[in-house]
Structure formats: C-alpha cells, structure tokens
Design a protein around this motif. Structure first.
Motif, PDB file in Angstrom:
ATOM      1  N   GLU A  39      65.563 -82.433  41.505  1.00  0.00           N
ATOM      2  CA  GLU A  39      66.693 -81.552  41.813  1.00  0.00           C
ATOM      3  C   GLU A  39      67.790 -81.686  40.761  1.00  0.00           C
ATOM      4  O   GLU A  39      68.382 -80.683  40.335  1.00  0.00           O
ATOM      5  CB  GLU A  39      67.237 -81.878  43.206  1.00  0.00           C
ATOM      6  CG  GLU A  39      68.266 -80.889  43.714  1.00  0.00           C
ATOM      7  CD  GLU A  39      67.669 -79.501  43.969  1.00  0.00           C
ATOM      8  OE1 GLU A  39      68.440 -78.520  43.918  1.00  0.00           O
ATOM      9  OE2 GLU A  39      66.454 -79.415  44.210  1.00  0.00           O
ATOM     10  N   GLN A  40      68.074 -82.919  40.365  1.00  0.00           N
ATOM     11  CA  GLN A  40      69.078 -83.120  39.315  1.00  0.00           C
ATOM     12  C   GLN A  40      68.615 -82.539  37.983  1.00  0.00           C
ATOM     13  O   GLN A  40      69.420 -81.951  37.237  1.00  0.00           O
ATOM     14  CB  GLN A  40      69.376 -84.616  39.172  1.00  0.00           C
ATOM     15  CG  GLN A  40      70.107 -85.219  40.354  1.00  0.00           C
ATOM     16  CD  GLN A  40      70.224 -86.740  40.248  1.00  0.00           C
ATOM     17  OE1 GLN A  40      69.417 -87.392  39.584  1.00  0.00           O
ATOM     18  NE2 GLN A  40      71.215 -87.299  40.940  1.00  0.00           N
ATOM     19  N   ALA A  41      67.347 -82.704  37.659  1.00  0.00           N
ATOM     20  CA  ALA A  41      66.827 -82.137  36.412  1.00  0.00           C
ATOM     21  C   ALA A  41      66.948 -80.619  36.411  1.00  0.00           C
ATOM     22  O   ALA A  41      67.273 -80.008  35.380  1.00  0.00           O
ATOM     23  CB  ALA A  41      65.374 -82.555  36.214  1.00  0.00           C
ATOM     24  N   SER A  42      66.689 -79.973  37.555  1.00  0.00           N
ATOM     25  CA  SER A  42      66.845 -78.516  37.640  1.00  0.00           C
ATOM     26  C   SER A  42      68.295 -78.115  37.377  1.00  0.00           C
ATOM     27  O   SER A  42      68.561 -77.086  36.732  1.00  0.00           O
ATOM     28  CB  SER A  42      66.393 -78.022  39.023  1.00  0.00           C
ATOM     29  OG  SER A  42      65.025 -78.331  39.241  1.00  0.00           O
ATOM     30  N   GLY A  43      69.232 -78.923  37.892  1.00  0.00           N
ATOM     31  CA  GLY A  43      70.635 -78.613  37.616  1.00  0.00           C
ATOM     32  C   GLY A  43      70.995 -78.780  36.152  1.00  0.00           C
ATOM     33  O   GLY A  43      71.767 -77.987  35.596  1.00  0.00           O
ATOM     34  N   TYR A  44      70.476 -79.832  35.495  1.00  0.00           N
ATOM     35  CA  TYR A  44      70.769 -80.035  34.077  1.00  0.00           C
ATOM     36  C   TYR A  44      70.159 -78.927  33.210  1.00  0.00           C
ATOM     37  O   TYR A  44      70.766 -78.501  32.219  1.00  0.00           O
ATOM     38  CB  TYR A  44      70.224 -81.386  33.617  1.00  0.00           C
ATOM     39  CG  TYR A  44      70.871 -82.578  34.294  1.00  0.00           C
ATOM     40  CD1 TYR A  44      72.173 -82.508  34.756  1.00  0.00           C
ATOM     41  CD2 TYR A  44      70.154 -83.764  34.467  1.00  0.00           C
ATOM     42  CE1 TYR A  44      72.769 -83.589  35.378  1.00  0.00           C
ATOM     43  CE2 TYR A  44      70.741 -84.851  35.095  1.00  0.00           C
ATOM     44  CZ  TYR A  44      72.030 -84.764  35.548  1.00  0.00           C
ATOM     45  OH  TYR A  44      72.617 -85.839  36.175  1.00  0.00           O
ATOM     46  N   LEU A  45      68.958 -78.455  33.574  1.00  0.00           N
ATOM     47  CA  LEU A  45      68.267 -77.432  32.776  1.00  0.00           C
ATOM     48  C   LEU A  45      68.733 -76.017  33.129  1.00  0.00           C
ATOM     49  O   LEU A  45      68.418 -75.065  32.403  1.00  0.00           O
ATOM     50  CB  LEU A  45      66.755 -77.543  32.972  1.00  0.00           C
ATOM     51  CG  LEU A  45      66.133 -78.854  32.499  1.00  0.00           C
ATOM     52  CD1 LEU A  45      64.648 -78.884  32.836  1.00  0.00           C
ATOM     53  CD2 LEU A  45      66.343 -79.055  31.002  1.00  0.00           C
ATOM     54  N   GLY A  46      69.436 -75.870  34.225  1.00  0.00           N
ATOM     55  CA  GLY A  46      69.948 -74.550  34.596  1.00  0.00           C
ATOM     56  C   GLY A  46      68.907 -73.636  35.199  1.00  0.00           C
ATOM     57  O   GLY A  46      69.131 -72.411  35.274  1.00  0.00           O
ATOM     58  N   ALA A  47      67.776 -74.164  35.635  1.00  0.00           N
ATOM     59  CA  ALA A  47      66.724 -73.346  36.248  1.00  0.00           C
ATOM     60  C   ALA A  47      65.762 -74.256  36.998  1.00  0.00           C
ATOM     61  O   ALA A  47      65.654 -75.447  36.705  1.00  0.00           O
ATOM     62  CB  ALA A  47      65.970 -72.535  35.193  1.00  0.00           C
ATOM     63  N   HIS A  48      65.068 -73.689  37.960  1.00  0.00           N
ATOM     64  CA  HIS A  48      64.052 -74.422  38.703  1.00  0.00           C
ATOM     65  C   HIS A  48      62.718 -74.323  37.971  1.00  0.00           C
ATOM     66  O   HIS A  48      62.466 -73.372  37.217  1.00  0.00           O
ATOM     67  CB  HIS A  48      63.917 -73.861  40.121  1.00  0.00           C
ATOM     68  CG  HIS A  48      65.103 -74.153  40.986  1.00  0.00           C
ATOM     69  ND1 HIS A  48      65.346 -75.386  41.549  1.00  0.00           N
ATOM     70  CD2 HIS A  48      66.137 -73.355  41.373  1.00  0.00           C
ATOM     71  CE1 HIS A  48      66.447 -75.359  42.260  1.00  0.00           C
ATOM     72  NE2 HIS A  48      66.969 -74.121  42.178  1.00  0.00           N
ATOM     73  N   PRO A  49      61.843 -75.304  38.141  1.00  0.00           N
ATOM     74  CA  PRO A  49      60.545 -75.217  37.473  1.00  0.00           C
ATOM     75  C   PRO A  49      59.737 -74.026  37.993  1.00  0.00           C
ATOM     76  O   PRO A  49      59.842 -73.633  39.158  1.00  0.00           O
ATOM     77  CB  PRO A  49      59.884 -76.556  37.824  1.00  0.00           C
ATOM     78  CG  PRO A  49      60.554 -76.999  39.080  1.00  0.00           C
ATOM     79  CD  PRO A  49      61.965 -76.504  38.981  1.00  0.00           C
ATOM     80  N   VAL A  50      58.921 -73.450  37.092  1.00  0.00           N
ATOM     81  CA  VAL A  50      58.095 -72.305  37.470  1.00  0.00           C
ATOM     82  C   VAL A  50      56.812 -72.761  38.148  1.00  0.00           C
ATOM     83  O   VAL A  50      56.193 -71.981  38.904  1.00  0.00           O
ATOM     84  CB  VAL A  50      57.784 -71.437  36.223  1.00  0.00           C
ATOM     85  CG1 VAL A  50      59.068 -70.834  35.673  1.00  0.00           C
ATOM     86  CG2 VAL A  50      57.071 -72.249  35.159  1.00  0.00           C
TER      87      VAL A  50
END
Length: 235
Positions: A39-50
């Motif tokens: 969840e934190q990684a999605s926030g840092y990358l600005g998108a959810h994984p596909v």
C-alpha cells in the motif's frame, strides 16, 4: 475542410493506444527493504499495480505502462516488478523495464544513512550564523605584539632574621702597668683600656646592626637589637 480535419484527428486518436497505469519511477527511492508495504509503495509510485500474483507466502506486484501510436508500434514502456514477503513488506525488485538506473529501492542501512545526513543538514541550517568581528587594521610602522613564554621562578620561601643585642663590654681586663707603678697611674691605665674596649664593642655592634651588614634586609631599614625581621629569599 472541417470535415477532413475532424476525420484525420479521429484516425490519429484511434491509432494512439495505452495500456496499464502510468506510475512515477521517482517513488522507487522511497521504497525500503523490510519496511515498505504494498500500500505504501502504491502511494510512492502514484498508482496501484496492474497485476498481483500470490506465490506461496509471498506476493509479486507489477506496475506497468505502455503507449503506442499504431498497432504493435511501442514508443514508451515502463515496468517495475516488486516482491513482498510474508509480513507484507518489500523484499526485492524482480524485474524492471526502461527505469532510470538511479531509481531503485534502498536497503535499511542506506535509508538510515540518508536520514542521518538529512537530519544533520537540517540542524546545520537551523544554527544561527556566526558573527565575525574584523580585527582593527594595523597602523603603518607599528609592530605586532608577540607573546613570549617566560619560565616561572622557584617559589619564594619565607624566612626571618633576628638581630642579636650588642654584647656587654668585656670586664676584668688587666690594667696596663706604668713605670712608676703608682695606684693613680694603674687606675688611669685601667680606665683607658676599658674605655677603648667599650668603644670597639659599640662600633662592632653598630656595624652588625647596620642594613649594610645584613644584606637580607631592605636598604634603609632601621635595625633594633632583639627584634626579628621577616625577609625574603632571593631566586
């Protein structure tokens, strides 16, 4: 004319296709091994994984984006494959496509080192500026004073000096005999001898009591017999 422009624009738009979700590769620097969750990684990358796959007790997530202007004509593509452990924190990067070399997750040691460096920079910036005072300009011809080290002398030990009272005049001196041997002559000779001895004793006492005869006393000191004077021992 307008219909022709609209037709060309519609053809170009239909030829431009994109898949996935655009993500910010700069956020990879904030992902830390053993600390960052998905969840934190999605926030840092600005998108959810596909795509997300469960593999045993780990999870593999793929962030991807692809854009093209015609079928199978790829002009932009980025992918980041991240694996998360059983505790849900990031473990390692499995694969990457067209990512900058300086955009990579960090280890815990690297993150701590950067945090300490940023904290030291903030503390340095918060310190008040040091005010410096300019030294007065030296006048022409004036020599600069240079301190010189001087060795300390021995400690001065206190002392005292006692002036002895003058010794009494010697008695019992034998009178000088005169030729005549008469009593008046003997008494006169005896008186002269005693007077001479008394004068010598007085002169000797005066010399012993004078400041010159006692170099430990300051010059001009009035010497009184029987008195103890404090003196200082020279180096």
């Amino acid at each position: 004319m307008r219909l022709a422009v609209l037709a060309v624009s519609a053809a170009l738009l239909s030829a431009c296709t994109s898949t996935g979700a655009s993500f910010q590769s700069s956020g990879l620097d904030r992902i830390v091994v053993g600390r960052t969750t998905m969840e934190q990684a999605s926030g840092y990358l600005g998108a959810h994984p596909v795509d997300v796959w469960r593999q045993g007790d780990t999870t593999l997530a793929r962030w991807a984006y692809k854009g093209s202007v015609a079928t199978d004509a790829v002009y932009f593509r980025q992918e980041a494959w991240l694996r998360f452990g059983p505790d849900g924190t990031f473990q390692r990067m499995e694969n990457s496509v067209n990512l900058p070399l300086n955009r990579r997750p960090r280890t815990a040691e690297e993150a701590d080192q950067q945090a300490r460096a940023e904290d030291a920079a903030r503390q340095e910036a918060s310190r008040p500026p040091v005010q410096t005072v300019a030294a007065p300009a030296a006048t022409e011809g004036a020599s600069e004073a240079v301190p010189v080290a001087v060795q300390a002398g021995d400690a001065i030990q206190p002392a005292s000096l006692t002036i002895q009272p003058p010794a009494p005049a010697a008695s019992g001196a034998k009178p000088a005999r005169t030729r005549a041997g008469s009593a008046p002559a003997r008494r006169a000779a005896t008186g002269k001898a005693r007077s001479g001895q008394a004068k010598k004793s007085t002169a000797a006492a005066d010399r012993s009591h004078s400041p010159a005869a006692n170099p430990l006393l300051p010059a001009g000191t009035r010497v009184i017999p029987g008195v103890t004077y404090p003196v200082r021992k020279g180096n």
